[in-house]
Design a protein around this motif. Structure first.
Motif, PDB file in Angstrom:
ATOM      1  N   LYS A   1       0.913  -1.267  -0.147  1.00  9.75           N
ATOM      2  CA  LYS A   1       0.233  -0.002   0.263  1.00  9.75           C
ATOM      3  C   LYS A   1       0.782   1.438   0.149  1.00  9.75           C
ATOM      4  O   LYS A   1       0.404   2.302  -0.415  1.00  9.75           O
ATOM      5  CB  LYS A   1      -0.915   0.044   1.217  1.00  9.75           C
ATOM      6  N   ARG A   2       2.073   1.217   0.669  1.00 11.03           N
ATOM      7  CA  ARG A   2       3.042   2.346   0.661  1.00 11.03           C
ATOM      8  C   ARG A   2       4.112   1.956  -0.036  1.00 11.03           C
ATOM      9  O   ARG A   2       4.972   1.050   0.349  1.00 11.03           O
ATOM     10  CB  ARG A   2       3.199   2.657   2.129  1.00 11.03           C
ATOM     11  N   ILE A   3       4.405   2.777  -1.226  1.00 11.66           N
ATOM     12  CA  ILE A   3       5.317   2.442  -2.161  1.00 11.66           C
ATOM     13  C   ILE A   3       6.152   3.786  -2.537  1.00 11.66           C
ATOM     14  O   ILE A   3       5.755   4.920  -2.585  1.00 11.66           O
ATOM     15  CB  ILE A   3       4.463   1.961  -3.489  1.00 11.66           C
ATOM     16  N   LEU A   4       7.477   3.410  -2.638  1.00 12.05           N
ATOM     17  CA  LEU A   4       8.239   4.324  -3.024  1.00 12.05           C
ATOM     18  C   LEU A   4       8.744   4.035  -4.713  1.00 12.05           C
ATOM     19  O   LEU A   4       9.115   2.874  -4.981  1.00 12.05           O
ATOM     20  CB  LEU A   4       9.794   3.818  -2.250  1.00 12.05           C
ATOM     21  N   LEU A   5       8.499   5.076  -5.411  1.00 14.46           N
ATOM     22  CA  LEU A   5       8.817   4.858  -6.780  1.00 14.46           C
ATOM     23  C   LEU A   5       9.915   5.876  -7.186  1.00 14.46           C
ATOM     24  O   LEU A   5      10.869   6.166  -6.247  1.00 14.46           O
ATOM     25  CB  LEU A   5       7.529   5.427  -7.618  1.00 14.46           C
ATOM     26  N   PHE A   6      10.194   6.332  -8.150  1.00 15.98           N
ATOM     27  CA  PHE A   6      11.396   7.055  -8.728  1.00 15.98           C
ATOM     28  C   PHE A   6      11.091   7.871  -9.966  1.00 15.98           C
ATOM     29  O   PHE A   6       9.900   7.411 -10.875  1.00 15.98           O
ATOM     30  CB  PHE A   6      12.638   6.309  -8.971  1.00 15.98           C
ATOM     31  N   MET A   7      11.522   8.958  -9.928  1.00 14.17           N
ATOM     32  CA  MET A   7      11.206   9.786 -11.430  1.00 14.17           C
ATOM     33  C   MET A   7      12.493   9.441 -12.361  1.00 14.17           C
ATOM     34  O   MET A   7      13.478   9.360 -12.054  1.00 14.17           O
ATOM     35  CB  MET A   7      11.588  11.345 -10.822  1.00 14.17           C
ATOM     36  N   PRO A   8      11.825   9.004 -13.402  1.00 15.61           N
ATOM     37  CA  PRO A   8      12.765   8.027 -14.559  1.00 15.61           C
ATOM     38  C   PRO A   8      13.796   9.106 -15.310  1.00 15.61           C
ATOM     39  O   PRO A   8      13.167  10.381 -15.508  1.00 15.61           O
ATOM     40  CB  PRO A   8      11.774   7.588 -15.213  1.00 15.61           C
ATOM     41  N   LEU A   9      14.722   8.575 -15.475  1.00 14.79           N
ATOM     42  CA  LEU A   9      15.560   9.103 -16.729  1.00 14.79           C
ATOM     43  C   LEU A   9      15.054   8.635 -17.888  1.00 14.79           C
ATOM     44  O   LEU A   9      14.282   7.793 -17.906  1.00 14.79           O
ATOM     45  CB  LEU A   9      17.044   8.745 -16.351  1.00 14.79           C
TER      46      LEU A   9
ATOM     47  N   LEU B   1       6.960  -1.443  -0.183  1.00 12.43           N
ATOM     48  CA  LEU B   1       7.665  -1.733  -1.475  1.00 12.43           C
ATOM     49  C   LEU B   1       8.375  -0.646  -2.031  1.00 12.43           C
ATOM     50  O   LEU B   1       7.908   0.487  -2.084  1.00 12.43           O
ATOM     51  CB  LEU B   1       6.674  -2.352  -2.291  1.00 12.43           C
ATOM     52  N   ALA B   2       9.490  -1.130  -2.376  1.00 15.36           N
ATOM     53  CA  ALA B   2      10.040   0.251  -3.236  1.00 15.36           C
ATOM     54  C   ALA B   2      10.665  -0.441  -4.524  1.00 15.36           C
ATOM     55  O   ALA B   2      11.071  -1.642  -4.686  1.00 15.36           O
ATOM     56  CB  ALA B   2      11.494   0.197  -2.486  1.00 15.36           C
ATOM     57  N   VAL B   3      10.310   0.603  -5.689  1.00 19.82           N
ATOM     58  CA  VAL B   3      10.601   0.106  -7.089  1.00 19.82           C
ATOM     59  C   VAL B   3      11.878   1.030  -7.365  1.00 19.82           C
ATOM     60  O   VAL B   3      11.808   2.333  -7.218  1.00 19.82           O
ATOM     61  CB  VAL B   3       9.445   0.630  -7.943  1.00 19.82           C
ATOM     62  N   ILE B   4      12.796   0.280  -7.800  1.00 22.94           N
ATOM     63  CA  ILE B   4      14.271   0.818  -7.911  1.00 22.94           C
ATOM     64  C   ILE B   4      14.668   0.555  -9.361  1.00 22.94           C
ATOM     65  O   ILE B   4      14.588  -0.506  -9.808  1.00 22.94           O
ATOM     66  CB  ILE B   4      15.189   0.098  -6.876  1.00 22.94           C
ATOM     67  N   PRO B   5      15.352   1.769  -9.921  1.00 15.53           N
ATOM     68  CA  PRO B   5      16.076   1.562 -11.136  1.00 15.53           C
ATOM     69  C   PRO B   5      17.351   1.021 -11.082  1.00 15.53           C
ATOM     70  O   PRO B   5      18.129   0.911 -10.113  1.00 15.53           O
ATOM     71  CB  PRO B   5      16.020   2.946 -11.777  1.00 15.53           C
TER      72      PRO B   5
ATOM     73  N   GLY C   1      25.936   4.989  -4.991  1.00 12.18           N
ATOM     74  CA  GLY C   1      25.526   4.549  -3.891  1.00 12.18           C
ATOM     75  C   GLY C   1      24.448   5.092  -3.022  1.00 12.18           C
ATOM     76  O   GLY C   1      24.008   4.771  -1.766  1.00 12.18           O
ATOM     77  N   TYR C   2      23.535   5.853  -3.813  1.00  8.61           N
ATOM     78  CA  TYR C   2      22.424   6.659  -2.935  1.00  8.61           C
ATOM     79  C   TYR C   2      21.464   5.576  -2.490  1.00  8.61           C
ATOM     80  O   TYR C   2      21.062   5.582  -1.246  1.00  8.61           O
ATOM     81  CB  TYR C   2      21.850   7.428  -3.944  1.00  8.61           C
ATOM     82  N   TYR C   3      20.947   4.543  -3.024  1.00  9.37           N
ATOM     83  CA  TYR C   3      19.983   3.775  -2.746  1.00  9.37           C
ATOM     84  C   TYR C   3      20.717   2.644  -1.718  1.00  9.37           C
ATOM     85  O   TYR C   3      19.907   2.509  -0.693  1.00  9.37           O
ATOM     86  CB  TYR C   3      19.581   2.715  -4.055  1.00  9.37           C
ATOM     87  N   ASP C   4      21.876   2.412  -1.677  1.00 11.43           N
ATOM     88  CA  ASP C   4      22.768   1.620  -0.972  1.00 11.43           C
ATOM     89  C   ASP C   4      22.832   2.146   0.512  1.00 11.43           C
ATOM     90  O   ASP C   4      22.392   1.448   1.417  1.00 11.43           O
ATOM     91  CB  ASP C   4      23.991   1.223  -1.090  1.00 11.43           C
ATOM     92  N   ILE C   5      22.824   3.464   0.428  1.00 11.55           N
ATOM     93  CA  ILE C   5      23.135   3.964   1.768  1.00 11.55           C
ATOM     94  C   ILE C   5      21.737   4.278   2.444  1.00 11.55           C
ATOM     95  O   ILE C   5      21.669   4.186   3.707  1.00 11.55           O
ATOM     96  CB  ILE C   5      23.741   5.617   1.555  1.00 11.55           C
ATOM     97  N   PHE C   6      20.782   4.785   1.459  1.00 16.90           N
ATOM     98  CA  PHE C   6      19.344   4.990   1.954  1.00 16.90           C
ATOM     99  C   PHE C   6      18.724   3.561   2.853  1.00 16.90           C
ATOM    100  O   PHE C   6      18.393   3.538   4.063  1.00 16.90           O
ATOM    101  CB  PHE C   6      18.431   5.296   1.163  1.00 16.90           C
TER     102      PHE C   6
END
Length: 209
Positions: free
Chosen positions: A47-55, A115-119, A135-140
């Motif tokens: 229900k609570r989802i992390l998306l990303f703004m695409p390149l 859930l996290a959707v990750i490029p 390393g942004y996602y790894d650190i987060f």
């Protein structure tokens, strides 16, 4: 050090392949993976989802924005120093100095996401993410006290059986591409057939060593 060199070579070749995919492949080819992503979200009851703004060479998740905001709580990264914070998906957007669209700075969301959707640039034999190397996602995710469901997405299948990752690289539960999808063995084995029947493209279960 050997893995790091192999990862750099893989990353360079994968970026070239992605740019060629973007240049020569119809965008409609990539839309099937967005339908698979929707099915995975339903399947996991997230229900609570992390998306990303695409390149430009990443899946255009913004096409799902209107539909998703009616059903889910959607958050996106807001870059800060060497990592990011989660903020609510809300227009208007602007381009940051990273070349990524962002919301204007707003309050950080600190509660749990499902859930996290990750490029990705690619995924290795441990279902570990090969990213841009910043390393942004790894650190987060290393700072979270829990592990949400991780869904990697990419406009081309760049799965490698080789182990290219390092210990700090995040690992996915799912890896979705237009032609083939991958799922980590174990957690979802019992319901795997049910999920596969709902989605387009072939599926492969990966034994994470």
């Amino acid at each position: 050090m050997e893995n790091l060199n192999k990862k750099d070579i893989f990353r360079k070749n994968a970026k070239k392949a992605l740019k060629n995919e973007l240049k020569f492949s119809a965008k409609s080819k990539h839309y099937t993976m967005l339908k698979t992503l929707e099915e995975v979200i339903k399947f996991t009851n997230s229900k609570r989802i992390l998306l990303f703004m695409p390149l430009p060479y990443e899946p255009n998740l913004l096409t799902l924005r209107r539909k998703f905001t009616l059903k889910y709580q959607i958050y996106i990264p807001f870059m800060q120093n060497v990592s990011f914070k989660m903020v609510k998906l809300r227009a208007p957007f602007y381009s940051s100095h990273f070349g990524v669209k962002e919301n204007k700075n707003q309050n950080e969301y600190k509660k749990r996401i499902d859930l996290a959707v990750i490029p990705v640039i690619g995924v290795d034999g441990k279902m570990a993410r090969i990213g841009h190397g910043k390393g942004y996602y790894d650190i987060f995710f290393s700072k979270l006290k829990y592990k949400p469901i991780m869904v990697f997405v990419e406009i081309k299948d760049m799965f490698s059986k080789k182990i290219l990752s390092q210990i700090h690289d995040i690992r996915g539960d799912f890896y979705i591409t237009p032609t083939k999808n991958y799922i980590s063995r174990g957690k979802y084995d019992r319901d795997y057939c049910r999920l596969r029947s709902r989605c387009s493209g072939s599926w492969r279960r990966v034994s994470v060593r």
